[in-house]
Design a protein around this motif. Structure first.
Motif, PDB file in Angstrom:
ATOM      1  N   VAL A   1       0.834  -1.201   0.000  1.00 28.89           N
ATOM      2  CA  VAL A   1       0.000   0.000   0.000  1.00 28.89           C
ATOM      3  C   VAL A   1       0.871   1.255   0.000  1.00 28.89           C
ATOM      4  N   GLN A   2       1.985   1.222   0.714  1.00 28.12           N
ATOM      5  CA  GLN A   2       2.881   2.379   0.710  1.00 28.12           C
ATOM      6  C   GLN A   2       3.447   2.619  -0.694  1.00 28.12           C
ATOM      7  N   LEU A   3       3.849   1.566  -1.389  1.00 29.60           N
ATOM      8  CA  LEU A   3       4.347   1.711  -2.752  1.00 29.60           C
ATOM      9  C   LEU A   3       3.258   2.268  -3.661  1.00 29.60           C
ATOM     10  N   ALA A   4       2.026   1.773  -3.488  1.00 30.07           N
ATOM     11  CA  ALA A   4       0.910   2.259  -4.300  1.00 30.07           C
ATOM     12  C   ALA A   4       0.669   3.743  -4.073  1.00 30.07           C
ATOM     13  N   LYS A   5       0.740   4.175  -2.825  1.00 29.05           N
ATOM     14  CA  LYS A   5       0.530   5.590  -2.524  1.00 29.05           C
ATOM     15  C   LYS A   5       1.672   6.444  -3.077  1.00 29.05           C
ATOM     16  N   GLN A   6       2.875   5.923  -3.072  1.00 30.99           N
ATOM     17  CA  GLN A   6       4.009   6.653  -3.628  1.00 30.99           C
ATOM     18  C   GLN A   6       3.804   6.894  -5.127  1.00 30.99           C
ATOM     19  N   ILE A   7       3.392   5.847  -5.856  1.00 28.79           N
ATOM     20  CA  ILE A   7       3.179   5.992  -7.296  1.00 28.79           C
ATOM     21  C   ILE A   7       1.969   6.883  -7.566  1.00 28.79           C
ATOM     22  N   ASN A   8       0.963   6.829  -6.700  1.00 22.53           N
ATOM     23  CA  ASN A   8      -0.176   7.745  -6.834  1.00 22.53           C
ATOM     24  C   ASN A   8       0.289   9.193  -6.767  1.00 22.53           C
TER      25      ASN A   8
ATOM     26  N   ASP B   1      -6.292  10.154  -0.785  1.00 19.81           N
ATOM     27  CA  ASP B   1      -6.242  10.933   0.453  1.00 19.81           C
ATOM     28  C   ASP B   1      -7.137  10.354   1.539  1.00 19.81           C
ATOM     29  N   LYS B   2      -8.012   9.410   1.173  1.00 19.87           N
ATOM     30  CA  LYS B   2      -8.903   8.760   2.145  1.00 19.87           C
ATOM     31  C   LYS B   2      -8.275   7.509   2.751  1.00 19.87           C
ATOM     32  N   LEU B   3      -7.053   7.181   2.329  1.00 24.45           N
ATOM     33  CA  LEU B   3      -6.355   5.978   2.783  1.00 24.45           C
ATOM     34  C   LEU B   3      -5.018   6.361   3.399  1.00 24.45           C
ATOM     35  N   GLU B   4      -4.762   5.879   4.610  1.00 22.57           N
ATOM     36  CA  GLU B   4      -3.477   6.103   5.278  1.00 22.57           C
ATOM     37  C   GLU B   4      -2.793   4.768   5.536  1.00 22.57           C
ATOM     38  N   VAL B   5      -1.461   4.808   5.589  1.00 21.68           N
ATOM     39  CA  VAL B   5      -0.681   3.608   5.884  1.00 21.68           C
ATOM     40  C   VAL B   5       0.459   3.982   6.813  1.00 21.68           C
ATOM     41  N   ARG B   6       0.769   3.081   7.721  1.00 27.09           N
ATOM     42  CA  ARG B   6       1.971   3.228   8.550  1.00 27.09           C
ATOM     43  C   ARG B   6       2.677   1.875   8.556  1.00 27.09           C
TER      44      ARG B   6
ATOM     45  N   ASP C   1       5.143   0.974  11.072  1.00 26.81           N
ATOM     46  CA  ASP C   1       5.574   0.505  12.392  1.00 26.81           C
ATOM     47  C   ASP C   1       4.704   1.103  13.502  1.00 26.81           C
ATOM     48  N   PRO C   2       3.812   0.298  14.081  1.00 23.05           N
ATOM     49  CA  PRO C   2       3.435  -1.040  13.636  1.00 23.05           C
ATOM     50  C   PRO C   2       2.587  -0.964  12.379  1.00 23.05           C
ATOM     51  N   PRO C   3       2.651  -1.975  11.501  1.00 24.64           N
ATOM     52  CA  PRO C   3       1.964  -1.903  10.219  1.00 24.64           C
ATOM     53  C   PRO C   3       0.443  -1.856  10.384  1.00 24.64           C
ATOM     54  N   ALA C   4      -0.171  -0.891   9.716  1.00 24.84           N
ATOM     55  CA  ALA C   4      -1.621  -0.721   9.820  1.00 24.84           C
ATOM     56  C   ALA C   4      -2.121   0.167   8.693  1.00 24.84           C
ATOM     57  N   LEU C   5      -3.414   0.054   8.401  1.00 28.78           N
ATOM     58  CA  LEU C   5      -4.091   0.900   7.427  1.00 28.78           C
ATOM     59  C   LEU C   5      -5.237   1.622   8.122  1.00 28.78           C
ATOM     60  N   LYS C   6      -5.603   2.781   7.567  1.00 30.16           N
ATOM     61  CA  LYS C   6      -6.740   3.518   8.113  1.00 30.16           C
ATOM     62  C   LYS C   6      -7.493   4.188   6.978  1.00 30.16           C
ATOM     63  N   LYS C   7      -8.817   4.176   7.084  1.00 30.19           N
ATOM     64  CA  LYS C   7      -9.664   4.819   6.087  1.00 30.19           C
ATOM     65  C   LYS C   7     -10.442   5.954   6.743  1.00 30.19           C
ATOM     66  N   SER C   8     -10.769   6.965   5.941  1.00 32.82           N
ATOM     67  CA  SER C   8     -11.527   8.110   6.476  1.00 32.82           C
ATOM     68  C   SER C   8     -13.000   8.049   6.120  1.00 32.82           C
ATOM     69  N   VAL C   9     -13.389   7.101   5.239  1.00 30.91           N
ATOM     70  CA  VAL C   9     -14.802   6.891   4.914  1.00 30.91           C
ATOM     71  C   VAL C   9     -15.094   5.401   4.947  1.00 30.91           C
ATOM     72  N   ASP C  10     -16.278   5.036   5.414  1.00 34.75           N
ATOM     73  CA  ASP C  10     -16.613   3.616   5.532  1.00 34.75           C
ATOM     74  C   ASP C  10     -16.574   2.898   4.188  1.00 34.75           C
ATOM     75  N   GLY C  11     -16.958   3.598   3.121  1.00 32.76           N
ATOM     76  CA  GLY C  11     -17.078   2.954   1.815  1.00 32.76           C
ATOM     77  C   GLY C  11     -15.778   2.773   1.063  1.00 32.76           C
ATOM     78  N   LEU C  12     -14.647   3.148   1.661  1.00 34.13           N
ATOM     79  CA  LEU C  12     -13.364   2.966   0.979  1.00 34.13           C
ATOM     80  C   LEU C  12     -13.101   1.481   0.757  1.00 34.13           C
ATOM     81  N   TYR C  13     -12.666   1.144  -0.449  1.00 36.71           N
ATOM     82  CA  TYR C  13     -12.439  -0.254  -0.823  1.00 36.71           C
ATOM     83  C   TYR C  13     -11.151  -0.310  -1.644  1.00 36.71           C
TER      84      TYR C  13
END
Length: 332
Positions: free
Chosen positions: A94-101, A146-151, A153-165
């Motif tokens: 996901v981090q690589l995907a966001k970088q290319i985005n 912008d509705k998707l976050e990634v970290r 350490d510790p590895p995790a994802l977060k969404k800002s809207v319920d419908g994010l897929y």
């Protein structure tokens, strides 16, 4: 023939390197092929293939949208607001995907999943039909990097809207190729070729000293023909095109690649893009990125990024036009 000559021929034969071994199987809704040079003629490939299959199952369980209880599926089903723990591997992709985005100005967007499903190219199958403008607008409301976050350490994802897929189908096969290539290298093999669904990574050379040769298809629906051959050594190759996965309604063709800006399948003349890159995950994602950007913006961006790319563009008179950026000469 004298006894001495026979012994000499036998000795020379024994010095010949063993032929490549190929193991094959199915993964990610497609097939895989791994070829490598074994250490000797008696090498048993079964344990290594078991490790390959195990690694691919793990990646599928992390990143598939077709497996209901995969990490990604469970994240897609989760509510917005909280960090959702995931594996380091999923966070890395996901981090690589966001970088290319970011680098492409939003052309590559893994949150496009609702539109992929809406247009009948995801796991939520429905009759092939063109969705309404209202349905497209509703899906677009849940899309955006912008509705998707990634970290990490510790590895995790977060969404800002319920419908994010999140849909990783445009990067996961390439990432899988990289992981299997790493596995083969860790086993001590220095010469190998790994392919999943047409995405390829190769290292070293074949026993005769020649590089691995990979064919790129002509962008012809319903047919198989070679456009040209690329020689690969310590490189990856990925191709994205509009000629395999599509449907037609009232004579109009709708490709599986969705433009995240418009919410609709691509409507330009770019038939396929092939990318050479060090790692296959990047090559996979960049090929889709360039398909979205199209023949002109894509070419200009490839030149800016110093990418090795082959563009096959449909001419209005019928033939396919070849355009390249830092592309090596085609093999014979």
């Amino acid at each position: 023939m004298t006894l001495g000559a026979a012994v000499l021929l036998l000795a020379v034969g024994c010095l010949q390197p063993p032929a490549p071994i190929e193991v094959t199987g199915r993964t990610m809704g497609t097939t895989y092929s791994v070829k490598f040079i074994p250490p000797d003629r008696d090498f048993d490939a079964k344990p290594l293939q078991q490790e390959i299959d195990k690694r691919l199952v793990e990646i599928n369980q992390q990143m598939s949208t077709y497996i209901p209880d995969s990490e990604l599926s469970r994240f897609n089903q989760s509510k917005a607001g909280d960090w959702f723990p995931v594996s380091p591997q999923l966070a890395e992709v996901v981090q690589l995907a966001k970088q290319i985005n970011h680098e492409s100005g939003g052309a590559f967007d893994v949150t496009v999943g609702p539109l992929v499903n809406l247009w009948n190219f995801g796991p939520d199958h429905h009759p092939e039909q063109v969705p309404s403008d209202e349905a497209i607008a509703a899906a677009l409301a849940n899309i955006g990097d912008d509705k998707l976050e990634v970290r990490l350490d510790p590895p995790a994802l977060k969404k800002s809207v319920d419908g994010l897929y999140v849909d990783l189908s445009a990067i996961a096969k390439g990432y899988g190729v990289d992981k299997i290539a790493e596995l083969i290298a860790e086993s001590g093999r220095k010469s190998y070729m790994v392919e999943i669904g047409g995405e390829v990574r190769a290292a070293g050379q074949k026993p005769d000293g020649s590089p691995w040769r990979i064919a790129i298809e002509k962008p012809i629906p319903g047919a198989r023909a070679i456009q040209e051959v690329v020689e690969l050594s310590n490189q990856s190759l990925a191709t994205s095109g509009d000629y395999r996965n599509f449907f037609e309604v009232d004579g109009q063709t709708f490709s599986h690649t969705i433009d995240p800006k418009t919410g609709r399948p691509l409507a330009h003349t770019l038939a396929s893009v092939s990318v050479l890159h060090q790692d296959c995950g990047s090559a996979d994602a960049l090929a889709t990125t360039l398909m979205v950007l199209g023949p002109d913006r894509g070419y200009n961006w490839a030149e800016e990024q110093k990418l090795a790319v082959l563009f096959l563009i449909r001419d209005k008179d019928g033939p396919v036009v070849r355009r390249t950026s830092l592309w090596p000469n085609a093999g014979e």
